[in-house]
Design a protein around this motif. Structure first.
Motif, PDB file in Angstrom:
ATOM      1  N   GLY A 139       0.779  -1.228   0.000  1.00  0.00           N
ATOM      2  CA  GLY A 139       0.000   0.000   0.000  1.00  0.00           C
ATOM      3  C   GLY A 139       0.810   1.277   0.000  1.00  0.00           C
ATOM      4  N   TYR A 140       2.141   1.166   0.027  1.00  0.00           N
ATOM      5  CA  TYR A 140       2.992   2.361   0.093  1.00  0.00           C
ATOM      6  C   TYR A 140       3.100   3.044  -1.276  1.00  0.00           C
ATOM      7  CZ  TYR A 140       4.767   1.293   4.791  1.00  0.00           C
ATOM      8  OH  TYR A 140       4.889   1.069   6.145  1.00  0.00           O
ATOM      9  N   PRO A 141       3.250   4.371  -1.270  1.00  0.00           N
ATOM     10  CA  PRO A 141       3.384   5.094  -2.546  1.00  0.00           C
ATOM     11  C   PRO A 141       4.783   4.972  -3.130  1.00  0.00           C
ATOM     12  CG  PRO A 141       3.477   6.635  -0.697  1.00  0.00           C
ATOM     13  CD  PRO A 141       3.144   5.290  -0.116  1.00  0.00           C
ATOM     14  N   GLY A 142       4.851   4.899  -4.465  1.00  0.00           N
ATOM     15  CA  GLY A 142       6.111   4.991  -5.172  1.00  0.00           C
ATOM     16  C   GLY A 142       6.994   3.755  -5.080  1.00  0.00           C
ATOM     17  N   VAL A 143       8.028   3.769  -5.900  1.00  0.00           N
ATOM     18  CA  VAL A 143       9.044   2.720  -5.912  1.00  0.00           C
ATOM     19  C   VAL A 143      10.104   3.055  -4.878  1.00  0.00           C
ATOM     20  CG1 VAL A 143      10.819   1.577  -7.298  1.00  0.00           C
ATOM     21  CG2 VAL A 143       8.640   2.227  -8.349  1.00  0.00           C
ATOM     22  N   LEU A 144      10.487   2.060  -4.093  1.00  0.00           N
ATOM     23  CA  LEU A 144      11.547   2.218  -3.089  1.00  0.00           C
ATOM     24  C   LEU A 144      12.708   1.303  -3.466  1.00  0.00           C
ATOM     25  CD1 LEU A 144      12.409   3.219  -0.112  1.00  0.00           C
ATOM     26  CD2 LEU A 144      11.575   0.971   0.597  1.00  0.00           C
ATOM     27  N   ALA A 145      13.891   1.874  -3.649  1.00  0.00           N
ATOM     28  CA  ALA A 145      15.098   1.091  -3.911  1.00  0.00           C
ATOM     29  C   ALA A 145      15.950   1.092  -2.648  1.00  0.00           C
ATOM     30  CB  ALA A 145      15.876   1.682  -5.077  1.00  0.00           C
ATOM     31  N   GLU A 165      16.179   5.117  -1.672  1.00  0.00           N
ATOM     32  CA  GLU A 165      15.713   6.221  -2.507  1.00  0.00           C
ATOM     33  C   GLU A 165      14.315   5.900  -3.008  1.00  0.00           C
ATOM     34  OE1 GLU A 165      19.061   8.159  -5.006  1.00  0.00           O
ATOM     35  OE2 GLU A 165      19.674   6.053  -4.813  1.00  0.00           O
ATOM     36  N   VAL A 166      13.533   6.947  -3.291  1.00  0.00           N
ATOM     37  CA  VAL A 166      12.156   6.785  -3.733  1.00  0.00           C
ATOM     38  C   VAL A 166      11.903   7.635  -4.981  1.00  0.00           C
ATOM     39  CG1 VAL A 166      11.244   6.245  -1.445  1.00  0.00           C
ATOM     40  CG2 VAL A 166      11.412   8.634  -2.175  1.00  0.00           C
ATOM     41  N   ASP A 167      10.856   7.282  -5.714  1.00  0.00           N
ATOM     42  CA  ASP A 167      10.469   8.116  -6.852  1.00  0.00           C
ATOM     43  C   ASP A 167       9.171   8.875  -6.579  1.00  0.00           C
ATOM     44  OD1 ASP A 167       8.525   6.177  -7.077  1.00  0.00           O
ATOM     45  OD2 ASP A 167       8.957   5.668  -9.171  1.00  0.00           O
ATOM     46  N   ALA A 168       8.656   8.758  -5.336  1.00  0.00           N
ATOM     47  CA  ALA A 168       7.493   9.513  -4.881  1.00  0.00           C
ATOM     48  C   ALA A 168       7.616   9.652  -3.366  1.00  0.00           C
ATOM     49  CB  ALA A 168       6.196   8.802  -5.250  1.00  0.00           C
ATOM     50  N   PRO A 169       7.079  10.714  -2.783  1.00  0.00           N
ATOM     51  CA  PRO A 169       7.191  10.875  -1.329  1.00  0.00           C
ATOM     52  C   PRO A 169       6.652   9.643  -0.592  1.00  0.00           C
ATOM     53  CG  PRO A 169       6.368  12.890  -2.319  1.00  0.00           C
ATOM     54  CD  PRO A 169       6.366  11.857  -3.414  1.00  0.00           C
ATOM     55  N   CYS A 170       7.419   9.175   0.395  1.00  0.00           N
ATOM     56  CA  CYS A 170       7.054   7.961   1.131  1.00  0.00           C
ATOM     57  C   CYS A 170       7.732   7.986   2.501  1.00  0.00           C
ATOM     58  CB  CYS A 170       7.503   6.713   0.362  1.00  0.00           C
ATOM     59  SG  CYS A 170       7.016   5.144   1.136  1.00  0.00           S
ATOM     60  N   PRO A 171       7.034   7.590   3.568  1.00  0.00           N
ATOM     61  CA  PRO A 171       7.711   7.445   4.856  1.00  0.00           C
ATOM     62  C   PRO A 171       8.646   6.233   4.820  1.00  0.00           C
ATOM     63  CG  PRO A 171       5.441   6.686   5.028  1.00  0.00           C
ATOM     64  CD  PRO A 171       5.595   7.273   3.655  1.00  0.00           C
ATOM     65  N   ALA A 316       4.480  16.430  16.159  1.00  0.00           N
ATOM     66  CA  ALA A 316       5.555  16.868  17.052  1.00  0.00           C
ATOM     67  C   ALA A 316       6.813  16.016  16.905  1.00  0.00           C
ATOM     68  CB  ALA A 316       5.070  16.831  18.503  1.00  0.00           C
ATOM     69  N   PHE A 317       6.713  14.877  16.215  1.00  0.00           N
ATOM     70  CA  PHE A 317       7.865  13.998  16.029  1.00  0.00           C
ATOM     71  C   PHE A 317       8.612  14.375  14.753  1.00  0.00           C
ATOM     72  CE2 PHE A 317       5.877  10.118  18.415  1.00  0.00           C
ATOM     73  CZ  PHE A 317       6.005  10.819  19.609  1.00  0.00           C
ATOM     74  N   PRO A 318       9.916  14.074  14.685  1.00  0.00           N
ATOM     75  CA  PRO A 318      10.664  14.322  13.450  1.00  0.00           C
ATOM     76  C   PRO A 318      10.035  13.597  12.265  1.00  0.00           C
ATOM     77  CG  PRO A 318      12.152  13.823  15.259  1.00  0.00           C
ATOM     78  CD  PRO A 318      10.767  13.558  15.768  1.00  0.00           C
ATOM     79  N   SER A 319      10.043  14.236  11.110  1.00  0.00           N
ATOM     80  CA  SER A 319       9.370  13.687   9.931  1.00  0.00           C
ATOM     81  C   SER A 319      10.054  12.417   9.430  1.00  0.00           C
ATOM     82  CB  SER A 319       9.352  14.720   8.810  1.00  0.00           C
ATOM     83  OG  SER A 319       8.849  14.139   7.613  1.00  0.00           O
ATOM     84  N   PRO A 320       9.261  11.400   9.080  1.00  0.00           N
ATOM     85  CA  PRO A 320       9.831  10.177   8.504  1.00  0.00           C
ATOM     86  C   PRO A 320       9.805  10.184   6.983  1.00  0.00           C
ATOM     87  CG  PRO A 320       7.548   9.777   9.017  1.00  0.00           C
ATOM     88  CD  PRO A 320       7.809  11.233   9.353  1.00  0.00           C
ATOM     89  N   TRP A 321       9.396  11.298   6.364  1.00  0.00           N
ATOM     90  CA  TRP A 321       9.173  11.318   4.919  1.00  0.00           C
ATOM     91  C   TRP A 321      10.477  11.413   4.147  1.00  0.00           C
ATOM     92  CZ3 TRP A 321       4.703  10.349   2.437  1.00  0.00           C
ATOM     93  CH2 TRP A 321       3.547  10.323   3.223  1.00  0.00           C
ATOM     94  N   LEU A 322      10.567  10.583   3.110  1.00  0.00           N
ATOM     95  CA  LEU A 322      11.669  10.630   2.150  1.00  0.00           C
ATOM     96  C   LEU A 322      11.091  11.077   0.817  1.00  0.00           C
ATOM     97  CD1 LEU A 322      14.725   9.943   1.720  1.00  0.00           C
ATOM     98  CD2 LEU A 322      13.960   7.702   0.886  1.00  0.00           C
ATOM     99  N   LYS A 323      11.746  12.037   0.171  1.00  0.00           N
ATOM    100  CA  LYS A 323      11.237  12.587  -1.077  1.00  0.00           C
ATOM    101  C   LYS A 323      12.182  12.256  -2.231  1.00  0.00           C
ATOM    102  CE  LYS A 323       8.982  16.432   1.322  1.00  0.00           C
ATOM    103  NZ  LYS A 323       8.897  17.914   1.463  1.00  0.00           N
ATOM    104  N   PRO A 324      11.673  12.262  -3.466  1.00  0.00           N
ATOM    105  CA  PRO A 324      12.549  12.025  -4.625  1.00  0.00           C
ATOM    106  C   PRO A 324      13.723  13.001  -4.618  1.00  0.00           C
ATOM    107  CG  PRO A 324      10.250  11.970  -5.293  1.00  0.00           C
ATOM    108  CD  PRO A 324      10.250  12.434  -3.864  1.00  0.00           C
TER     109      PRO A 324
END
Length: 342
Positions: A139-145, A165-171, A316-324
């Protein structure tokens, strides 16, 4: 230049390989392509090589296992409330695999995939494992390598480097779910192990072990482990956050912990004389001592360097998001010493 030997075949017939990583007079490590799993981690003691983690002899047992024995976990480690998160006004529904919630990346996550291992010239060379998670997996967005490198920078130190690395924003939040017992011999007892953790706070969790967004100071509680304490002493005390299965807490690590400063945690077994010091650049450490003798004869404590629990739901927690265009990098080091008899 082989990627290793065949360890077995999964129920669907896919081959799984195992590789060795070792140095003369130091650690001996065995890793599987299934879940990038560390099947064995042996350290030298006065009695010879000692197994320090739990594992199974058969691949079928790993397939059936639900305790995440020594495998990688992700795309996100720990729990996500209601198995969902929001991004750019879209709601992403990921796999519900713990009641209504999401645990350790889902039903298969990264833990039950077969990774590709790079060929190496020798068992002393770093071991690199790779996996590409397609868009929509669990269910996660994008490709994750993802790339995981295991190495022995020193004879008594295992280092694990994570890159993604990701090709779409994803935690993204990755770790290995290693269950430690440094004295797996007749008469050995996990409760004799002394555990130390350099954290001034734990994350407050509800009855489902999901973060509420609050942090609790450890001072004056059983969770104050700046001075290592035997697990028997820790688990004999009472606290509203101590679960029925024992420790299952996430410590917020102090600013003085890191790869080249103080360890995030130490674990010492007086009978074997082995001590583990865990160094990490992750902000939190989950300690889970709930794997009882009903599951494993020796008992075990899992030490999981990771980010903040359910950070996608807690502003309030540090962001877990990884962006392209960004690169996720984390490192953990497991350094052993033989301190001799206590």
């Amino acid at each position: 230049m082989s990627p290793g030997k065949v360890f077995g075949c999964l129920a669907d017939g896919v081959e799984v390989h195992s590789m060795s990583l070792a140095t003369r007079g130091g650690l001996s490590v065995e890793v599987m392509t299934y879940g990038a799993t560390i099947r064995s981690l042996k350290a030298p003691s006065a009695e010879g090589l000692v197994e320090t983690i739990l594992g199974f002899e058969r691949l079928s047992d790993y397939e059936a296992d639900k305790t995440y024995q020594a495998c990688i976990v992700g795309r996100t480690v720990n729990r996500l409330r209601q198995a969902s998160f929001r991004c750019d006004d879209a709601v992403w529904q990921v796999t519900r695999n713990e009641g209504p919630n999401h645990l350790h990346g889902g039903a298969k996550g990264l833990s039950r995939r077969v990774w590709r291992a790079d060929a190496r010239p020798s068992d002393e060379a770093p071991l690199v494992l790779r996996y590409v998670s397609p868009a929509g997996e669990e269910g996660y967005p994008g490709v994750l390598a993802v790339e995981v490198t295991l190495s022995l920078p020193e004879a008594m130190t295992l280092q694990i480097d994570y890159k993604a690395e990701v090709d779409a924003p994803c935690p993204v939040d990755l770790t290995h779910h290693l269950y430690f017992n440094l004295d797996q011999t007749p008469g050995g007892d996990l409760l004799d192990h002394s555990l130390g953790i350099r954290g001034d706070e734990i994350l407050h969790v509800d009855e489902a072990c999901l973060a509420t967004g609050l942090r609790l100071p450890v001072a004056g509680t059983l969770f104050d482990l700046h001075r290592p304490q035997p697990l028997s002493a820790i688990l004999s005390r009472k606290h509203p956050q101590l679960t029925q299965i024992g420790l299952n807490q996430s410590w917020v690590l102090g600013a003085d912990t890191g790869l080249d400063t103080a360890p995030a945690a130490t674990l010492y077994a007086p009978r074997s004389g082995l001590e583990l010091a865990l160094y990490t650049d992750q902000p939190c450490l989950q300690a889970y001592a709930g794997l009882s003798r009903a599951v494993a004869a020796w008992g075990a404590v899992a030490l999981e360097p990771q980010g903040f629990i359910d950070a996608v739901s807690q502003p309030a927690f540090p962001s877990p998001w990884l962006k392209p265009g960004q690169v996720y990098r984390r490192t953990s080091r497991y350094r052993f010493q033989n301190l001799g008899e206590a």
